[in-house]
Design a protein around this motif. Structure first.
Motif, PDB file in Angstrom:
ATOM      1  N   ASP A  23       0.764  -1.372  -0.124  1.00 46.66           N
ATOM      2  CA  ASP A  23       0.090   0.163   0.115  1.00 46.66           C
ATOM      3  C   ASP A  23       0.882   1.270   0.063  1.00 46.66           C
ATOM      4  O   ASP A  23       0.583   2.234  -0.848  1.00 46.66           O
ATOM      5  CB  ASP A  23      -1.120  -0.002   1.051  1.00 46.66           C
ATOM      6  CG  ASP A  23      -2.192  -1.142   1.201  1.00 46.66           C
ATOM      7  OD1 ASP A  23      -2.124  -1.482  -0.100  1.00 46.66           O
ATOM      8  OD2 ASP A  23      -2.575  -1.067   2.056  1.00 46.66           O
ATOM      9  N   GLN A 119      -2.868   6.036   8.018  1.00 45.75           N
ATOM     10  CA  GLN A 119      -4.103   5.147   7.952  1.00 45.75           C
ATOM     11  C   GLN A 119      -3.647   3.825   7.567  1.00 45.75           C
ATOM     12  O   GLN A 119      -4.343   2.978   8.243  1.00 45.75           O
ATOM     13  CB  GLN A 119      -5.223   5.854   6.903  1.00 45.75           C
ATOM     14  CG  GLN A 119      -5.853   7.228   7.521  1.00 45.75           C
ATOM     15  CD  GLN A 119      -6.518   7.860   6.545  1.00 45.75           C
ATOM     16  OE1 GLN A 119      -6.680   7.380   5.361  1.00 45.75           O
ATOM     17  NE2 GLN A 119      -7.105   9.038   6.912  1.00 45.75           N
ATOM     18  N   TYR A 120      -2.853   3.690   6.599  1.00 43.04           N
ATOM     19  CA  TYR A 120      -2.463   2.243   5.980  1.00 43.04           C
ATOM     20  C   TYR A 120      -1.759   1.747   7.277  1.00 43.04           C
ATOM     21  O   TYR A 120      -2.107   0.445   7.354  1.00 43.04           O
ATOM     22  CB  TYR A 120      -1.860   2.449   4.870  1.00 43.04           C
ATOM     23  CG  TYR A 120      -2.274   2.790   3.756  1.00 43.04           C
ATOM     24  CD1 TYR A 120      -3.711   2.882   3.511  1.00 43.04           C
ATOM     25  CD2 TYR A 120      -1.571   3.101   2.656  1.00 43.04           C
ATOM     26  CE1 TYR A 120      -4.234   3.014   2.032  1.00 43.04           C
ATOM     27  CE2 TYR A 120      -2.073   3.801   1.394  1.00 43.04           C
ATOM     28  CZ  TYR A 120      -3.617   3.508   1.083  1.00 43.04           C
ATOM     29  OH  TYR A 120      -4.060   3.843  -0.075  1.00 43.04           O
ATOM     30  N   GLU A 122      -2.189   1.998  10.410  1.00 42.18           N
ATOM     31  CA  GLU A 122      -3.061   1.769  11.391  1.00 42.18           C
ATOM     32  C   GLU A 122      -3.876   0.512  11.240  1.00 42.18           C
ATOM     33  O   GLU A 122      -3.999  -0.417  12.109  1.00 42.18           O
ATOM     34  CB  GLU A 122      -4.148   2.994  11.954  1.00 42.18           C
ATOM     35  CG  GLU A 122      -4.860   2.555  13.042  1.00 42.18           C
ATOM     36  CD  GLU A 122      -3.995   2.408  14.329  1.00 42.18           C
ATOM     37  OE1 GLU A 122      -4.996   1.435  15.138  1.00 42.18           O
ATOM     38  OE2 GLU A 122      -2.911   2.563  14.690  1.00 42.18           O
ATOM     39  N   LYS A 123      -4.176   0.560   9.759  1.00 39.74           N
ATOM     40  CA  LYS A 123      -5.018  -0.756   9.400  1.00 39.74           C
ATOM     41  C   LYS A 123      -4.116  -2.101   9.491  1.00 39.74           C
ATOM     42  O   LYS A 123      -4.494  -2.972   9.938  1.00 39.74           O
ATOM     43  CB  LYS A 123      -5.218  -0.567   7.738  1.00 39.74           C
ATOM     44  CG  LYS A 123      -6.242  -1.515   7.355  1.00 39.74           C
ATOM     45  CD  LYS A 123      -6.914  -1.253   5.859  1.00 39.74           C
ATOM     46  CE  LYS A 123      -5.539  -1.700   4.924  1.00 39.74           C
ATOM     47  NZ  LYS A 123      -6.232  -1.361   3.491  1.00 39.74           N
ATOM     48  N   ALA A 127      -4.604  -5.409  12.110  1.00 42.40           N
ATOM     49  CA  ALA A 127      -4.506  -6.695  11.823  1.00 42.40           C
ATOM     50  C   ALA A 127      -3.537  -7.486  12.336  1.00 42.40           C
ATOM     51  O   ALA A 127      -4.110  -8.556  12.873  1.00 42.40           O
ATOM     52  CB  ALA A 127      -4.256  -6.760  10.195  1.00 42.40           C
TER      53      ALA A 127
END
Length: 184
Positions: A23, A119-120, A122-123, A127
């Motif tokens: 990402d 944001q990536y 944190e995602k 996970a």
């Protein structure tokens, strides 16, 4: 309930890191790169599909991306997906071809991309924490079924926590490096 499997937890946590790196690779600083559109999914045929399954993406010039949509009916959904992806791209529709001029990197744009990188990250952290929770749940279940002792469970929980901490540190490092690259 699944049995505790350390190798499976490592594989899943590593997968979250690889997904993050993929990402982040898409967040480019002012140069056209097909990876920029990789995270985009398009709602077509009643489901969400990756952009590269409904169109081909090319780089005709350094500051331009071209998206050739294969099915004319999908031009609108592809245009909408690109506009709403938070990448600051405004497609120019020309039949089944969408041209995407890559905007000059303004300070505001750099901040937007930096926020998106966060944001990536944190995602990916979420996970990893979900994988950790699964591992802890499996250990408790194994102990309740008398397959492992309380000491074994505690030792394994410590291993899971160390794995989680090192994976999150890897995520933080990747995100920090990308933010530094973006903010220049």
């Amino acid at each position: 309930m699944a049995k505790y499997d350390k190798a499976d937890l490592e594989r899943r946590m590593h997968g979250a890191v690889e997904s993050l790196k993929h990402d982040l690779a898409g967040l480019r600083t002012g140069r056209a790169n097909t990876a920029l559109l990789d995270p985009i999914t398009v709602e077509v045929y009643g489901s969400h599909m990756p952009l590269n399954q409904v169109a081909s993406v090319s780089v005709p010039e350094p500051r331009m991306l071209a998206v050739q949509v294969w099915d004319k009916a999908n031009v609108g959904p592809v245009d909408k997906a690109i506009r709403s992806a938070g990448l600051g791209l405004n497609p120019i529709v020309d039949g089944q071809l969408l041209r995407l001029p890559i905007p000059e990197m303004t300070q505001e744009r750099r901040k937007e991309l930096s926020k998106l990188a966060g944001q990536y990250a944190e995602k990916a952290r979420v996970a990893v924490r979900n994988v950790r929770r699964d591992g802890m749940d499996n250990l408790k279940a194994d102990e309740n079924k008398k397959e492992i002792s309380e000491d074994e469970r505690k030792r394994s929980e410590t291993d899971v926590q160390k794995l989680t901490d090192s994976t999150i540190a890897e995520i933080d490092a990747a995100a920090a490096a990308k933010e530094k690259e973006i903010l220049g």
